[in-house]
Structures are given as structure tokens and as C-alpha cells.
Design a protein around this motif. Sequence first.
Motif, PDB file in Angstrom:
ATOM      1  N   GLY A 228       0.792  -1.221   0.000  1.00  0.00           N
ATOM      2  CA  GLY A 228       0.000   0.000   0.000  1.00  0.00           C
ATOM      3  C   GLY A 228       0.827   1.274   0.000  1.00  0.00           C
ATOM      4  O   GLY A 228       1.837   1.373   0.708  1.00  0.00           O
ATOM      5  N   PHE A 229       0.376   2.263  -0.774  1.00  0.00           N
ATOM      6  CA  PHE A 229       1.025   3.569  -0.871  1.00  0.00           C
ATOM      7  C   PHE A 229      -0.042   4.665  -0.784  1.00  0.00           C
ATOM      8  O   PHE A 229      -1.214   4.444  -1.070  1.00  0.00           O
ATOM      9  N   ARG A 230       0.388   5.862  -0.413  1.00  0.00           N
ATOM     10  CA  ARG A 230      -0.501   7.011  -0.532  1.00  0.00           C
ATOM     11  C   ARG A 230      -0.745   7.299  -2.015  1.00  0.00           C
ATOM     12  O   ARG A 230       0.159   7.129  -2.847  1.00  0.00           O
ATOM     13  N   LYS A 231      -1.931   7.782  -2.337  1.00  0.00           N
ATOM     14  CA  LYS A 231      -2.259   8.048  -3.738  1.00  0.00           C
ATOM     15  C   LYS A 231      -1.346   9.113  -4.348  1.00  0.00           C
ATOM     16  O   LYS A 231      -1.044   9.080  -5.542  1.00  0.00           O
ATOM     17  N   GLU A 232      -0.885  10.057  -3.511  1.00  0.00           N
ATOM     18  CA  GLU A 232      -0.011  11.103  -4.042  1.00  0.00           C
ATOM     19  C   GLU A 232       1.409  10.607  -4.327  1.00  0.00           C
ATOM     20  O   GLU A 232       2.236  11.351  -4.860  1.00  0.00           O
ATOM     21  N   ASP A 233       1.693   9.357  -3.988  1.00  0.00           N
ATOM     22  CA  ASP A 233       3.009   8.778  -4.273  1.00  0.00           C
ATOM     23  C   ASP A 233       2.966   7.873  -5.505  1.00  0.00           C
ATOM     24  O   ASP A 233       3.770   6.945  -5.631  1.00  0.00           O
ATOM     25  N   GLN A 234       2.034   8.136  -6.417  1.00  0.00           N
ATOM     26  CA  GLN A 234       1.873   7.299  -7.600  1.00  0.00           C
ATOM     27  C   GLN A 234       3.150   7.250  -8.435  1.00  0.00           C
ATOM     28  O   GLN A 234       3.460   6.222  -9.043  1.00  0.00           O
ATOM     29  N   ASP A 235       3.920   8.352  -8.460  1.00  0.00           N
ATOM     30  CA  ASP A 235       5.165   8.348  -9.237  1.00  0.00           C
ATOM     31  C   ASP A 235       6.134   7.302  -8.706  1.00  0.00           C
ATOM     32  O   ASP A 235       6.746   6.545  -9.469  1.00  0.00           O
ATOM     33  N   PHE A 236       6.263   7.247  -7.383  1.00  0.00           N
ATOM     34  CA  PHE A 236       7.137   6.242  -6.778  1.00  0.00           C
ATOM     35  C   PHE A 236       6.565   4.842  -6.998  1.00  0.00           C
ATOM     36  O   PHE A 236       7.304   3.898  -7.295  1.00  0.00           O
ATOM     37  N   LEU A 237       5.247   4.701  -6.865  1.00  0.00           N
ATOM     38  CA  LEU A 237       4.597   3.400  -7.035  1.00  0.00           C
ATOM     39  C   LEU A 237       4.818   2.843  -8.432  1.00  0.00           C
ATOM     40  O   LEU A 237       5.057   1.641  -8.604  1.00  0.00           O
ATOM     41  N   ASP A 238       4.774   3.683  -9.449  1.00  0.00           N
ATOM     42  CA  ASP A 238       5.010   3.224 -10.819  1.00  0.00           C
ATOM     43  C   ASP A 238       6.405   2.623 -10.956  1.00  0.00           C
ATOM     44  O   ASP A 238       6.597   1.578 -11.597  1.00  0.00           O
ATOM     45  N   THR A 239       7.385   3.284 -10.335  1.00  0.00           N
ATOM     46  CA  THR A 239       8.757   2.772 -10.371  1.00  0.00           C
ATOM     47  C   THR A 239       8.881   1.489  -9.571  1.00  0.00           C
ATOM     48  O   THR A 239       9.582   0.543  -9.967  1.00  0.00           O
ATOM     49  N   PHE A 240       8.200   1.442  -8.436  1.00  0.00           N
ATOM     50  CA  PHE A 240       8.185   0.233  -7.601  1.00  0.00           C
ATOM     51  C   PHE A 240       7.606  -0.953  -8.383  1.00  0.00           C
ATOM     52  O   PHE A 240       8.164  -2.057  -8.375  1.00  0.00           O
ATOM     53  N   ASN A 241       6.498  -0.732  -9.081  1.00  0.00           N
ATOM     54  CA  ASN A 241       5.880  -1.813  -9.856  1.00  0.00           C
ATOM     55  C   ASN A 241       6.823  -2.352 -10.927  1.00  0.00           C
ATOM     56  O   ASN A 241       6.882  -3.566 -11.161  1.00  0.00           O
ATOM     57  N   ALA A 242       7.544  -1.460 -11.571  1.00  0.00           N
ATOM     58  CA  ALA A 242       8.485  -1.890 -12.616  1.00  0.00           C
ATOM     59  C   ALA A 242       9.586  -2.762 -12.019  1.00  0.00           C
ATOM     60  O   ALA A 242       9.961  -3.796 -12.598  1.00  0.00           O
ATOM     61  N   ALA A 243      10.095  -2.372 -10.856  1.00  0.00           N
ATOM     62  CA  ALA A 243      11.144  -3.157 -10.193  1.00  0.00           C
ATOM     63  C   ALA A 243      10.584  -4.471  -9.665  1.00  0.00           C
ATOM     64  O   ALA A 243      11.242  -5.520  -9.735  1.00  0.00           O
ATOM     65  N   GLN A 244       9.368  -4.435  -9.147  1.00  0.00           N
ATOM     66  CA  GLN A 244       8.766  -5.661  -8.612  1.00  0.00           C
ATOM     67  C   GLN A 244       8.519  -6.687  -9.710  1.00  0.00           C
ATOM     68  O   GLN A 244       8.661  -7.891  -9.499  1.00  0.00           O
ATOM     69  N   LYS A 245       8.150  -6.205 -10.902  1.00  0.00           N
ATOM     70  CA  LYS A 245       7.892  -7.118 -12.017  1.00  0.00           C
ATOM     71  C   LYS A 245       9.104  -7.991 -12.302  1.00  0.00           C
ATOM     72  O   LYS A 245       8.976  -9.189 -12.597  1.00  0.00           O
ATOM     73  N   ASP A 246      10.296  -7.413 -12.205  1.00  0.00           N
ATOM     74  CA  ASP A 246      11.528  -8.175 -12.454  1.00  0.00           C
ATOM     75  C   ASP A 246      11.908  -9.055 -11.257  1.00  0.00           C
ATOM     76  O   ASP A 246      12.485 -10.127 -11.432  1.00  0.00           O
ATOM     77  N   TYR A 247      11.575  -8.601 -10.063  1.00  0.00           N
ATOM     78  CA  TYR A 247      12.010  -9.302  -8.844  1.00  0.00           C
ATOM     79  C   TYR A 247      11.071 -10.434  -8.447  1.00  0.00           C
ATOM     80  O   TYR A 247      11.508 -11.480  -7.969  1.00  0.00           O
ATOM     81  N   LEU A 248       9.780 -10.257  -8.669  1.00  0.00           N
ATOM     82  CA  LEU A 248       8.776 -11.210  -8.210  1.00  0.00           C
ATOM     83  C   LEU A 248       8.967 -12.573  -8.877  1.00  0.00           C
ATOM     84  O   LEU A 248       8.984 -12.689 -10.095  1.00  0.00           O
ATOM     85  N   GLY A 249       9.135 -13.594  -8.050  1.00  0.00           N
ATOM     86  CA  GLY A 249       9.314 -14.946  -8.558  1.00  0.00           C
ATOM     87  C   GLY A 249      10.727 -15.301  -8.947  1.00  0.00           C
ATOM     88  O   GLY A 249      10.996 -16.447  -9.341  1.00  0.00           O
ATOM     89  N   SER A 250      11.652 -14.345  -8.838  1.00  0.00           N
ATOM     90  CA  SER A 250      13.051 -14.621  -9.166  1.00  0.00           C
ATOM     91  C   SER A 250      13.654 -15.564  -8.125  1.00  0.00           C
ATOM     92  O   SER A 250      13.139 -15.710  -7.006  1.00  0.00           O
ATOM     93  N   ALA A 251      14.755 -16.201  -8.495  1.00  0.00           N
ATOM     94  CA  ALA A 251      15.427 -17.106  -7.556  1.00  0.00           C
ATOM     95  C   ALA A 251      15.844 -16.362  -6.295  1.00  0.00           C
ATOM     96  O   ALA A 251      15.750 -16.890  -5.177  1.00  0.00           O
ATOM     97  N   GLU A 252      16.277 -15.116  -6.455  1.00  0.00           N
ATOM     98  CA  GLU A 252      16.688 -14.308  -5.305  1.00  0.00           C
ATOM     99  C   GLU A 252      15.522 -14.061  -4.360  1.00  0.00           C
ATOM    100  O   GLU A 252      15.634 -14.208  -3.142  1.00  0.00           O
ATOM    101  N   MET A 253      14.376 -13.688  -4.932  1.00  0.00           N
ATOM    102  CA  MET A 253      13.214 -13.430  -4.082  1.00  0.00           C
ATOM    103  C   MET A 253      12.727 -14.708  -3.416  1.00  0.00           C
ATOM    104  O   MET A 253      12.424 -14.725  -2.218  1.00  0.00           O
ATOM    105  N   MET A 254      12.620 -15.799  -4.164  1.00  0.00           N
ATOM    106  CA  MET A 254      12.083 -17.042  -3.606  1.00  0.00           C
ATOM    107  C   MET A 254      12.960 -17.567  -2.470  1.00  0.00           C
ATOM    108  O   MET A 254      12.458 -18.147  -1.508  1.00  0.00           O
ATOM    109  N   ALA A 255      14.250 -17.306  -2.562  1.00  0.00           N
ATOM    110  CA  ALA A 255      15.146 -17.689  -1.450  1.00  0.00           C
ATOM    111  C   ALA A 255      14.879 -16.822  -0.228  1.00  0.00           C
ATOM    112  O   ALA A 255      14.938 -17.296   0.915  1.00  0.00           O
TER     113      ALA A 255
END
Length: 280
Positions: A228-255
Motif C-alpha cells: 500500500g502507498f498514498r495516492k499522491e506517491d503514484q510516481d514512486f509506485l510506478d517505479t516500484f511496480n516496474a522493479a517488482q515485475k523483475d524481482y517477483l518470482g526470481s530465484a533471489e526473491m524465492m530464497a
Amino acid sequence: MKKHLLTTLLASVALGATTVAAFAGPLMDRINAGETIRIGFANEIPFAYPGDDGSPKGFVNAEVLGVLAKMGYTNIEPVQTDWGGLIPGLQAGRFDIITGGMNILKSRCENIAFSDPMARIGDAFIVAAGNPKGLENYVTIKDAGAVMVTGAGYSNVEQAKAAGVPEADIMQVPGPTEILAAVKAGRADAGAGTYFTMKQLAASSDGTVDVTDPGAMPEDTMNWAGVGFRKEDQDFLDTFNAAQKDYLGSAEMMAAVKDYGYDETTLPGDKTTDWVCANR
């Protein structure tokens, strides 16, 4: 002298106001000012909880810390609060991100912004050993006239009401410890929450309570957790989503999340936040 003192006082007040504004402002303003990123969570094992030294534990915290590290942010401050204080605390600027394993719900989407889903989570009950009343889902709770206990603000409250469980039969308590206590004491017939949490409570009960099969719950009680983020932090959230897309399910994350029980079956699949907000 008095004029000088007044000028100094006014300057101090102005400086204080500026500091408060920066402290409670959008997340990027805090980061640019060298402040910490404050992550808010309750004591919700295994999602997010404080370690013995106060450090952030749980699979949601592990995932979020991994994403933030990929973005280059490691100046993190954990802030623990009650579950019911998470959204109000985020809105009031007491922390910047909710990492507590919060299900994405339409009612919550109206108040805060969610990341893309990071987990798919089913629900279950804890019941007295042997499940004497045969409580497997919300309909059986209603038909038995049973009392259900769950956490204040949990999605289970809305789900139980939707299935016809009377509000008078829904007990709301601060969190998992109180849910287990109510079932063990016989004040409630079933405790409702995510399968992860209910399984952990049953394992800690010395055999006095059992956990039900999450597969017995209706499909529309399946939930997707987000950050969860504040709605006014949408700029940061967009960047977070892009980074999460690469990280989610990776071997590093699953470990990083393995010891908390998160595995491939917990991955969120292809549901989007917009879909979940519209359908949950």
C-alpha cells in the motif's frame, strides 16, 4: 531586543512547519531530503511482523525490502502498529508504505493506492480440535448460527456479511493472538483469516485447535495481497511496480521468502490491481 526575539521565534516556527511538511509529504520528497522510507506493518505472522530486535520479518517485508534494494533504497525504518491503524497511519503520514500483507479490496482502493499483486492468498478457519460444528466456510457459519471471530478491518468481515452471517455473530478483535484466544476459550466457534496465519495459529495451539481446508472456501474469497502507498506517491509506485515485475518470482526473491512459507503456489498469477480493485 524584543523585536529580535520575535523574529527568531517566527523563523523557528516557520522552520518547524517546513520540517513537518517535509516529514509527512510525498515519499520522493522524504527520500530527496535524506529521510528514511518508513514501512508500516502489524504483527501478522508470516506476512509481516517485528523480529526480536524490531527488524522487519515476514515474506511481504522480505519481498518489499528486496524490491526497494533493487531500486537503490536501503535507508528503511520499520514502524509497527495495530492492523486497524495501517491505512489511517499511511494517510496521516506516520509511515510511507504498508507492507503488512494487506488484501487488495475495492473499499481499500478508494483510500490508498496498491502495487501490482505480490501474492495470491486463500482463507481458512481455526476451529476447536475435530471441528465439532463442521465449520468449513461462511455459509456453514451462518447455517450453524456460529460465532466467528476475526481481526478488525480484515477482509473476512465483508466476506462473512456477504454470505449472510449476521453482524452480531461476527466478533472483531485486534489481531491473530486475540483470534486464537477467543477460539480456545470458546467465546467464538471459528476464527477467520488467511490460511497462512490460521495454519500458524493452529500449529502454536498444542493441538487445541485445527485449521480448515482453504479449498472449502468459495472462489470469490480468494484474495490478492499488495503493497500500500498514498495516492499522491503514484510516481514512486510506478517505479516500484516496474522493479517488482523483475524481482517477483526470481530465484533471489524465492530464497528470501522461503522460510516464511511463500512458494510458487503463492505467486499472484496474471491478475492486475485494477481487476482486483473492481472484483474484490
